[in-house]
Design a protein around this motif. Structure first.
Motif, PDB file in Angstrom:
ATOM      1  N   VAL A  48       6.829  -8.750   7.476  1.00  0.00           N
ATOM      2  CA  VAL A  48       5.553  -8.967   8.167  1.00  0.00           C
ATOM      3  C   VAL A  48       5.859  -9.475   9.574  1.00  0.00           C
ATOM      4  O   VAL A  48       6.670 -10.390   9.744  1.00  0.00           O
ATOM      5  N   VAL A  49       5.221  -8.871  10.564  1.00  0.00           N
ATOM      6  CA  VAL A  49       5.381  -9.292  11.950  1.00  0.00           C
ATOM      7  C   VAL A  49       4.494 -10.512  12.180  1.00  0.00           C
ATOM      8  O   VAL A  49       3.281 -10.438  11.985  1.00  0.00           O
ATOM      9  N   GLY A  50       5.100 -11.619  12.551  1.00  0.00           N
ATOM     10  CA  GLY A  50       4.320 -12.832  12.786  1.00  0.00           C
ATOM     11  C   GLY A  50       3.748 -13.367  11.490  1.00  0.00           C
ATOM     12  O   GLY A  50       4.452 -13.482  10.484  1.00  0.00           O
ATOM     13  N   GLU A  51       2.450 -13.640  11.511  1.00  0.00           N
ATOM     14  CA  GLU A  51       1.787 -14.267  10.370  1.00  0.00           C
ATOM     15  C   GLU A  51       0.556 -13.467   9.970  1.00  0.00           C
ATOM     16  O   GLU A  51      -0.193 -13.021  10.819  1.00  0.00           O
ATOM     17  N   ALA A  52       0.374 -13.300   8.675  1.00  0.00           N
ATOM     18  CA  ALA A  52      -0.863 -12.717   8.158  1.00  0.00           C
ATOM     19  C   ALA A  52      -1.922 -13.813   8.177  1.00  0.00           C
ATOM     20  O   ALA A  52      -1.611 -14.996   8.091  1.00  0.00           O
ATOM     21  N   SER A  53      -3.172 -13.389   8.271  1.00  0.00           N
ATOM     22  CA  SER A  53      -4.266 -14.362   8.299  1.00  0.00           C
ATOM     23  C   SER A  53      -5.395 -13.852   7.430  1.00  0.00           C
ATOM     24  O   SER A  53      -5.710 -12.656   7.441  1.00  0.00           O
ATOM     25  N   GLY A  54      -6.008 -14.770   6.672  1.00  0.00           N
ATOM     26  CA  GLY A  54      -7.098 -14.354   5.804  1.00  0.00           C
ATOM     27  C   GLY A  54      -8.043 -15.486   5.484  1.00  0.00           C
ATOM     28  O   GLY A  54      -7.747 -16.658   5.724  1.00  0.00           O
ATOM     29  N   ARG A  55      -9.177 -15.085   4.941  1.00  0.00           N
ATOM     30  CA  ARG A  55     -10.207 -16.051   4.555  1.00  0.00           C
ATOM     31  C   ARG A  55     -11.004 -15.471   3.405  1.00  0.00           C
ATOM     32  O   ARG A  55     -11.204 -14.259   3.321  1.00  0.00           O
ATOM     33  N   THR A  56     -11.420 -16.346   2.496  1.00  0.00           N
ATOM     34  CA  THR A  56     -12.237 -15.915   1.367  1.00  0.00           C
ATOM     35  C   THR A  56     -13.688 -16.298   1.601  1.00  0.00           C
ATOM     36  O   THR A  56     -13.997 -17.244   2.327  1.00  0.00           O
ATOM     37  N   THR A  72       0.417  -7.249  10.304  1.00  0.00           N
ATOM     38  CA  THR A  72       1.202  -6.104  10.743  1.00  0.00           C
ATOM     39  C   THR A  72       2.486  -6.083   9.930  1.00  0.00           C
ATOM     40  O   THR A  72       3.174  -7.101   9.818  1.00  0.00           O
ATOM     41  N   LEU A  73       2.790  -4.927   9.362  1.00  0.00           N
ATOM     42  CA  LEU A  73       3.937  -4.762   8.473  1.00  0.00           C
ATOM     43  C   LEU A  73       4.943  -3.809   9.114  1.00  0.00           C
ATOM     44  O   LEU A  73       4.561  -2.789   9.686  1.00  0.00           O
ATOM     45  N   ARG A  74       6.223  -4.154   9.002  1.00  0.00           N
ATOM     46  CA  ARG A  74       7.285  -3.230   9.406  1.00  0.00           C
ATOM     47  C   ARG A  74       7.489  -2.267   8.251  1.00  0.00           C
ATOM     48  O   ARG A  74       7.958  -2.655   7.183  1.00  0.00           O
ATOM     49  N   LEU A  75       7.120  -1.002   8.452  1.00  0.00           N
ATOM     50  CA  LEU A  75       7.104  -0.022   7.374  1.00  0.00           C
ATOM     51  C   LEU A  75       8.172   1.051   7.605  1.00  0.00           C
ATOM     52  O   LEU A  75       8.117   1.776   8.597  1.00  0.00           O
ATOM     53  N   PRO A  76       9.166   1.155   6.688  1.00  0.00           N
ATOM     54  CA  PRO A  76      10.188   2.197   6.851  1.00  0.00           C
ATOM     55  C   PRO A  76       9.650   3.559   6.406  1.00  0.00           C
ATOM     56  O   PRO A  76       9.082   3.686   5.328  1.00  0.00           O
ATOM     57  N   VAL A  81      11.482   2.707  11.423  1.00  0.00           N
ATOM     58  CA  VAL A  81      10.647   1.578  11.040  1.00  0.00           C
ATOM     59  C   VAL A  81       9.488   1.493  12.026  1.00  0.00           C
ATOM     60  O   VAL A  81       9.700   1.450  13.241  1.00  0.00           O
ATOM     61  N   TYR A  82       8.276   1.506  11.483  1.00  0.00           N
ATOM     62  CA  TYR A  82       7.061   1.452  12.294  1.00  0.00           C
ATOM     63  C   TYR A  82       6.316   0.158  12.013  1.00  0.00           C
ATOM     64  O   TYR A  82       6.277  -0.306  10.871  1.00  0.00           O
ATOM     65  N   GLU A  83       5.709  -0.401  13.049  1.00  0.00           N
ATOM     66  CA  GLU A  83       4.842  -1.563  12.866  1.00  0.00           C
ATOM     67  C   GLU A  83       3.426  -1.045  12.663  1.00  0.00           C
ATOM     68  O   GLU A  83       2.851  -0.422  13.566  1.00  0.00           O
ATOM     69  N   VAL A  84       2.884  -1.295  11.467  1.00  0.00           N
ATOM     70  CA  VAL A  84       1.595  -0.738  11.058  1.00  0.00           C
ATOM     71  C   VAL A  84       0.651  -1.886  10.714  1.00  0.00           C
ATOM     72  O   VAL A  84       1.020  -2.815   9.999  1.00  0.00           O
ATOM     73  N   ARG A  85      -0.566  -1.803  11.218  1.00  0.00           N
ATOM     74  CA  ARG A  85      -1.565  -2.830  10.942  1.00  0.00           C
ATOM     75  C   ARG A  85      -2.240  -2.550   9.597  1.00  0.00           C
ATOM     76  O   ARG A  85      -2.580  -1.401   9.293  1.00  0.00           O
ATOM     77  N   LEU A 107      -8.660  -7.692  -9.993  1.00  0.00           N
ATOM     78  CA  LEU A 107      -8.886  -7.753  -8.557  1.00  0.00           C
ATOM     79  C   LEU A 107      -8.671  -6.356  -7.997  1.00  0.00           C
ATOM     80  O   LEU A 107      -7.713  -5.670  -8.379  1.00  0.00           O
ATOM     81  N   LEU A 108      -9.556  -5.913  -7.122  1.00  0.00           N
ATOM     82  CA  LEU A 108      -9.442  -4.630  -6.433  1.00  0.00           C
ATOM     83  C   LEU A 108      -9.029  -4.906  -4.999  1.00  0.00           C
ATOM     84  O   LEU A 108      -9.587  -5.787  -4.351  1.00  0.00           O
ATOM     85  N   ASN A 109      -8.035  -4.173  -4.503  1.00  0.00           N
ATOM     86  CA  ASN A 109      -7.545  -4.325  -3.131  1.00  0.00           C
ATOM     87  C   ASN A 109      -7.624  -2.971  -2.439  1.00  0.00           C
ATOM     88  O   ASN A 109      -7.101  -1.980  -2.927  1.00  0.00           O
ATOM     89  N   ARG A 110      -8.289  -2.948  -1.290  1.00  0.00           N
ATOM     90  CA  ARG A 110      -8.379  -1.729  -0.485  1.00  0.00           C
ATOM     91  C   ARG A 110      -7.883  -2.065   0.914  1.00  0.00           C
ATOM     92  O   ARG A 110      -8.407  -2.970   1.559  1.00  0.00           O
ATOM     93  N   SER A 111      -6.858  -1.364   1.361  1.00  0.00           N
ATOM     94  CA  SER A 111      -6.250  -1.611   2.671  1.00  0.00           C
ATOM     95  C   SER A 111      -6.354  -0.366   3.531  1.00  0.00           C
ATOM     96  O   SER A 111      -6.065   0.731   3.069  1.00  0.00           O
ATOM     97  N   VAL A 112      -6.747  -0.571   4.776  1.00  0.00           N
ATOM     98  CA  VAL A 112      -6.732   0.511   5.746  1.00  0.00           C
ATOM     99  C   VAL A 112      -5.533   0.268   6.653  1.00  0.00           C
ATOM    100  O   VAL A 112      -5.364  -0.825   7.202  1.00  0.00           O
ATOM    101  N   MET A 113      -4.693   1.293   6.772  1.00  0.00           N
ATOM    102  CA  MET A 113      -3.498   1.212   7.614  1.00  0.00           C
ATOM    103  C   MET A 113      -3.771   1.938   8.920  1.00  0.00           C
ATOM    104  O   MET A 113      -4.321   3.044   8.909  1.00  0.00           O
TER     105      MET A 113
END
Length: 181
Positions: free
Chosen positions: A111-119, A129-133, A138-142, A155-161
């Motif tokens: 992970v580039v830097g720090e992830a941030s979240g709130r419930t 931002t993730l370093r994705l091979p 290797v690409y930095e992808v949000r 729990l359901l997780n939906r991520s948009v890259m």
């Protein structure tokens, strides 16, 4: 007079179009149940199954995640082991911290830097931002993650890259708490 009606119609259509493009807000979930408490849900063994869909919606990868999670005070560790349908294996270890204002931050080696979240209510919005091979590069992808606690165990997780604001695809995962790794 006719020009004024056309202008009003055009403004109304633009307003409707813009409203259709608006995104959900975390506050939309205030008061919903069950309230998602990361320290409670992400504690112990959890199994997840997911898919990656490219921007056209085609499923191009399937995977399973076995994880264990534990907390010491306001600091949690999520140890994730990924197994993909092509046999590839990956590991990610998150360190999560609950902040005094109720937000969460997280770090991991890729992970580039720090992830941030709130419930809010049954939802969590989490971005990083993730370093994705990919194919030797290797690409930095949000990642913009939305997690929704459906019941005590699910729990359901939906991520948009995205990269440079362009959507690359989506990841969808179903987590089951208590399933042994």
């Amino acid at each position: 007079m006719m020009a004024r009606h056309w202008l009003k119609a055009l403004l109304l259509c633009a307003s409707v179009a813009l409203a259709g493009c608006s995104t959900a807000s975390l506050e939309d979930y205030r008061g919903t149940k069950p309230a998602l408490d990361l320290q409670t849900y992400f504690n112990g063994p959890i199994t997840a199954q997911g898919v990656f869909q490219d921007r056209s919606g085609k499923v191009v990868r399937r995977f399973t995640v076995q994880m264990t999670a534990s907390w010491q005070g306001d600091t949690g560790v999520l140890d994730e082991h990924f197994t993909y349908d092509d046999g590839e294996k990956q590991r990610r270890v998150w360190t999560l911290k609950k902040q005094p204002d109720g937000r969460y931050t997280g770090t991991a080696d890729d992970v580039v830097g720090e992830a941030s979240g709130r419930t809010e209510g049954f939802a969590l919005f989490w971005d990083y931002t993730l370093r994705l091979p990919v194919d030797g590069e290797v690409y930095e992808v949000r990642f913009d993650d939305w997690m929704y606690q459906l019941d005590e165990r699910t729990l359901l997780n939906r991520s948009v890259m995205s990269k440079w604001g362009v959507k690359l695809g989506e990841v969808t995962l179903f987590f089951r708490k208590g399933d042994a790794p």
